[in-house]
Scaffold this motif. Sequence first.
Motif, PDB file in Angstrom:
ATOM      1  N   GLY A 184     -27.606  -6.069  15.304  1.00 59.49           N
ATOM      2  CA  GLY A 184     -28.565  -7.161  15.230  1.00 59.49           C
ATOM      3  C   GLY A 184     -28.526  -8.055  16.454  1.00 59.49           C
ATOM      4  N   ALA A 185     -27.336  -8.257  17.000  1.00 55.60           N
ATOM      5  CA  ALA A 185     -27.221  -9.083  18.210  1.00 55.60           C
ATOM      6  C   ALA A 185     -27.908  -8.404  19.382  1.00 55.60           C
ATOM      7  N   VAL A 224     -29.679 -11.129  14.394  1.00 54.01           N
ATOM      8  CA  VAL A 224     -28.334 -11.022  13.841  1.00 54.01           C
ATOM      9  C   VAL A 224     -28.345 -11.027  12.316  1.00 54.01           C
ATOM     10  N   THR A 225     -29.132 -11.906  11.707  1.00 55.02           N
ATOM     11  CA  THR A 225     -29.149 -11.990  10.248  1.00 55.02           C
ATOM     12  C   THR A 225     -29.677 -10.709   9.628  1.00 55.02           C
ATOM     13  N   VAL A 249     -24.021  -6.640  12.472  1.00 52.66           N
ATOM     14  CA  VAL A 249     -24.103  -7.848  13.308  1.00 52.66           C
ATOM     15  C   VAL A 249     -24.193  -7.460  14.785  1.00 52.66           C
ATOM     16  N   MET A 294     -21.009  -4.354   7.791  1.00 52.83           N
ATOM     17  CA  MET A 294     -21.414  -5.712   8.168  1.00 52.83           C
ATOM     18  C   MET A 294     -21.148  -5.977   9.650  1.00 52.83           C
ATOM     19  N   ILE A 295     -19.973  -5.562  10.136  1.00 52.64           N
ATOM     20  CA  ILE A 295     -19.642  -5.801  11.545  1.00 52.64           C
ATOM     21  C   ILE A 295     -20.585  -5.033  12.463  1.00 52.64           C
ATOM     22  N   GLY A 353     -29.631  -7.759  10.996  1.00 48.81           N
ATOM     23  CA  GLY A 353     -28.604  -6.749  11.237  1.00 48.81           C
ATOM     24  C   GLY A 353     -27.465  -6.859  10.238  1.00 48.81           C
ATOM     25  N   PHE A 354     -27.050  -8.094   9.936  1.00 49.36           N
ATOM     26  CA  PHE A 354     -25.995  -8.309   8.948  1.00 49.36           C
ATOM     27  C   PHE A 354     -26.421  -7.790   7.580  1.00 49.36           C
TER      28      PHE A 354
END
Length: 59
Positions: free
Chosen positions: A30-31, A36-37, A27, A23-24, A39-40
């Motif tokens: 994704g950033a 970001v979403t 994110v 998850m990290i 990527g999460f």
Amino acid sequence: MTHPNASEPKTPMAGGFLLAAGMILGVIGGAIANQVTIGFLVGFGAGLIAAVGIWLKDR
């Protein structure tokens, strides 16, 4: 006295780290891509697959 071929109790492996790390990293990735979403969610999915794989191997 224990039998020499008796198996010792094995310590279970933890797959939660893989889930959190996925998850990290998702994110962060994704950033970089301004998503970001997504990527999460991708990181969560990859971490979940890895954690389930560890769980299945450990059974």
